[in-house]
Design a protein around this motif. Structure first.
Motif, PDB file in Angstrom:
ATOM      1  N   MET A   6     119.010  97.560  39.429  1.00 50.69           N
ATOM      2  CA  MET A   6     118.747  97.522  40.858  1.00 50.69           C
ATOM      3  C   MET A   6     119.810  96.680  41.539  1.00 50.69           C
ATOM      4  N   PRO A   7     120.458  97.212  42.559  1.00 59.53           N
ATOM      5  CA  PRO A   7     121.458  96.428  43.266  1.00 59.53           C
ATOM      6  C   PRO A   7     120.841  95.181  43.891  1.00 59.53           C
ATOM      7  N   GLY A   8     121.600  94.119  43.885  1.00 60.06           N
ATOM      8  CA  GLY A   8     121.123  92.881  44.466  1.00 60.06           C
ATOM      9  C   GLY A   8     122.266  92.135  45.114  1.00 60.06           C
ATOM     10  N   GLY A   9     121.961  90.960  45.573  1.00 51.92           N
ATOM     11  CA  GLY A   9     122.997  90.181  46.210  1.00 51.92           C
ATOM     12  C   GLY A   9     122.518  88.806  46.568  1.00 51.92           C
ATOM     13  N   GLY A  10     123.377  88.091  47.238  1.00 52.65           N
ATOM     14  CA  GLY A  10     123.055  86.749  47.662  1.00 52.65           C
ATOM     15  C   GLY A  10     124.180  86.202  48.512  1.00 52.65           C
ATOM     16  N   PHE A  11     124.028  84.950  48.916  1.00 51.52           N
ATOM     17  CA  PHE A  11     125.028  84.332  49.790  1.00 51.52           C
ATOM     18  C   PHE A  11     125.153  82.867  49.458  1.00 51.52           C
ATOM     19  N   CYS A  12     126.225  82.275  49.947  1.00 47.00           N
ATOM     20  CA  CYS A  12     126.462  80.846  49.801  1.00 47.00           C
ATOM     21  C   CYS A  12     127.049  80.346  51.111  1.00 47.00           C
ATOM     22  N   LYS A  13     126.435  79.336  51.686  1.00 42.26           N
ATOM     23  CA  LYS A  13     126.950  78.748  52.920  1.00 42.26           C
ATOM     24  C   LYS A  13     127.973  77.678  52.558  1.00 42.26           C
ATOM     25  N   LEU A  14     129.119  77.764  53.188  1.00 43.12           N
ATOM     26  CA  LEU A  14     130.209  76.831  52.907  1.00 43.12           C
ATOM     27  C   LEU A  14     130.136  75.615  53.833  1.00 43.12           C
ATOM     28  N   PRO A  15     130.799  74.515  53.470  1.00 38.45           N
ATOM     29  CA  PRO A  15     130.741  73.306  54.303  1.00 38.45           C
ATOM     30  C   PRO A  15     131.214  73.498  55.741  1.00 38.45           C
ATOM     31  N   ASN A  16     132.118  74.452  55.987  1.00 39.29           N
ATOM     32  CA  ASN A  16     132.598  74.668  57.349  1.00 39.29           C
ATOM     33  C   ASN A  16     131.665  75.553  58.174  1.00 39.29           C
ATOM     34  N   GLY A  17     130.534  75.983  57.594  1.00 39.13           N
ATOM     35  CA  GLY A  17     129.553  76.790  58.311  1.00 39.13           C
ATOM     36  C   GLY A  17     129.658  78.275  58.055  1.00 39.13           C
ATOM     37  N   SER A  18     130.780  78.742  57.505  1.00 37.40           N
ATOM     38  CA  SER A  18     130.911  80.168  57.201  1.00 37.40           C
ATOM     39  C   SER A  18     130.141  80.489  55.918  1.00 37.40           C
ATOM     40  N   VAL A  19     130.026  81.765  55.607  1.00 38.48           N
ATOM     41  CA  VAL A  19     129.282  82.179  54.413  1.00 38.48           C
ATOM     42  C   VAL A  19     130.126  83.141  53.580  1.00 38.48           C
TER      43      VAL A  19
ATOM     44  N   VAL B 144     129.162  98.394  42.046  1.00 38.67           N
ATOM     45  CA  VAL B 144     130.377  97.718  42.496  1.00 38.67           C
ATOM     46  C   VAL B 144     129.949  96.420  43.160  1.00 38.67           C
ATOM     47  N   ARG B 145     130.609  95.339  42.828  1.00 31.27           N
ATOM     48  CA  ARG B 145     130.306  94.031  43.402  1.00 31.27           C
ATOM     49  C   ARG B 145     131.249  93.794  44.576  1.00 31.27           C
ATOM     50  N   PHE B 146     130.681  93.592  45.760  1.00 29.18           N
ATOM     51  CA  PHE B 146     131.457  93.303  46.967  1.00 29.18           C
ATOM     52  C   PHE B 146     131.326  91.833  47.316  1.00 29.18           C
ATOM     53  N   LEU B 147     132.417  91.235  47.766  1.00 28.50           N
ATOM     54  CA  LEU B 147     132.428  89.864  48.277  1.00 28.50           C
ATOM     55  C   LEU B 147     132.944  89.906  49.702  1.00 28.50           C
ATOM     56  N   VAL B 148     132.229  89.243  50.609  1.00 33.78           N
ATOM     57  CA  VAL B 148     132.625  89.222  52.012  1.00 33.78           C
ATOM     58  C   VAL B 148     132.585  87.788  52.518  1.00 33.78           C
ATOM     59  N   HIS B 149     133.673  87.346  53.149  1.00 29.50           N
ATOM     60  CA  HIS B 149     133.711  86.035  53.795  1.00 29.50           C
ATOM     61  C   HIS B 149     133.624  86.276  55.292  1.00 29.50           C
ATOM     62  N   ALA B 150     132.679  85.632  55.951  1.00 33.88           N
ATOM     63  CA  ALA B 150     132.468  85.835  57.386  1.00 33.88           C
ATOM     64  C   ALA B 150     131.846  84.591  58.002  1.00 33.88           C
ATOM     65  N   PRO B 151     131.835  84.521  59.334  1.00 33.81           N
ATOM     66  CA  PRO B 151     131.236  83.362  60.005  1.00 33.81           C
ATOM     67  C   PRO B 151     129.729  83.221  59.752  1.00 33.81           C
ATOM     68  N   ASN B 152     129.027  84.349  59.546  1.00 37.51           N
ATOM     69  CA  ASN B 152     127.588  84.295  59.254  1.00 37.51           C
ATOM     70  C   ASN B 152     127.189  85.536  58.469  1.00 37.51           C
ATOM     71  N   ARG B 153     125.929  85.560  57.964  1.00 40.09           N
ATOM     72  CA  ARG B 153     125.478  86.685  57.131  1.00 40.09           C
ATOM     73  C   ARG B 153     125.472  87.993  57.899  1.00 40.09           C
ATOM     74  N   ALA B 154     125.046  87.963  59.143  1.00 39.22           N
ATOM     75  CA  ALA B 154     124.989  89.195  59.929  1.00 39.22           C
ATOM     76  C   ALA B 154     126.381  89.798  60.086  1.00 39.22           C
ATOM     77  N   ARG B 155     127.364  88.977  60.338  1.00 43.90           N
ATOM     78  CA  ARG B 155     128.739  89.471  60.499  1.00 43.90           C
ATOM     79  C   ARG B 155     129.276  90.018  59.181  1.00 43.90           C
ATOM     80  N   ALA B 156     128.924  89.395  58.063  1.00 42.60           N
ATOM     81  CA  ALA B 156     129.360  89.890  56.754  1.00 42.60           C
ATOM     82  C   ALA B 156     128.804  91.286  56.495  1.00 42.60           C
ATOM     83  N   LEU B 157     127.540  91.493  56.809  1.00 40.92           N
ATOM     84  CA  LEU B 157     126.938  92.810  56.614  1.00 40.92           C
ATOM     85  C   LEU B 157     127.534  93.827  57.578  1.00 40.92           C
ATOM     86  N   THR B 158     127.875  93.404  58.796  1.00 42.36           N
ATOM     87  CA  THR B 158     128.511  94.294  59.755  1.00 42.36           C
ATOM     88  C   THR B 158     129.873  94.746  59.243  1.00 42.36           C
TER      89      THR B 158
END
Length: 102
Positions: A1-14, A30-44
């Motif tokens: 089953m596909p899954g995922g997660g996130f990590c908040k960085l010290p500068n506030g981005s995820v 396939v494992r995707f990695l996305v760096h973005a200002p917040n989770r919603a933006r990463a999914l966008t």
């Protein structure tokens, strides 16, 4: 089953990590990695690539420290690699996955 997660960085981005079915019709995930200002933006960012039904529910498979380092050192901030367990293969930019063969 596909899954995922996130990590908040010290500068506030995820950094968001998602395991999704292979979009080019191959087997496995396939494992995707996305760096973005917040989770919603990463999914966008993933949805803008054509992954319309991408959601992050929970934090079952957060990015590892190596994954965080990889995405932070890439200028696009959006990487992929087949299956999380294949550490022999390097990370690729997302545009390489969607590129059509000549």
């Amino acid at each position: 089953m596909p899954g995922g997660g996130f990590c908040k960085l010290p500068n506030g981005s995820v950094v968001v990590a998602l395991s999704l079915p292979n979009p080019v019709g191959g087997e496995g995930t396939v494992r995707f990695l996305v760096h973005a200002p917040n989770r919603a933006r990463a999914l966008t960012r993933l949805r803008n690539l054509g992954f319309r039904a991408v959601y992050l529910r929970g934090n079952a498979e957060p990015p590892t420290p190596d994954e965080i380092t990889a995405v932070l050192h890439h200028p696009d901030g959006l990487l992929w690699r087949p299956d999380r367990n294949t550490t022999a293969e390097l990370w690729h930019p997302a545009r390489a996955l969607l590129r059509r063969p000549a």
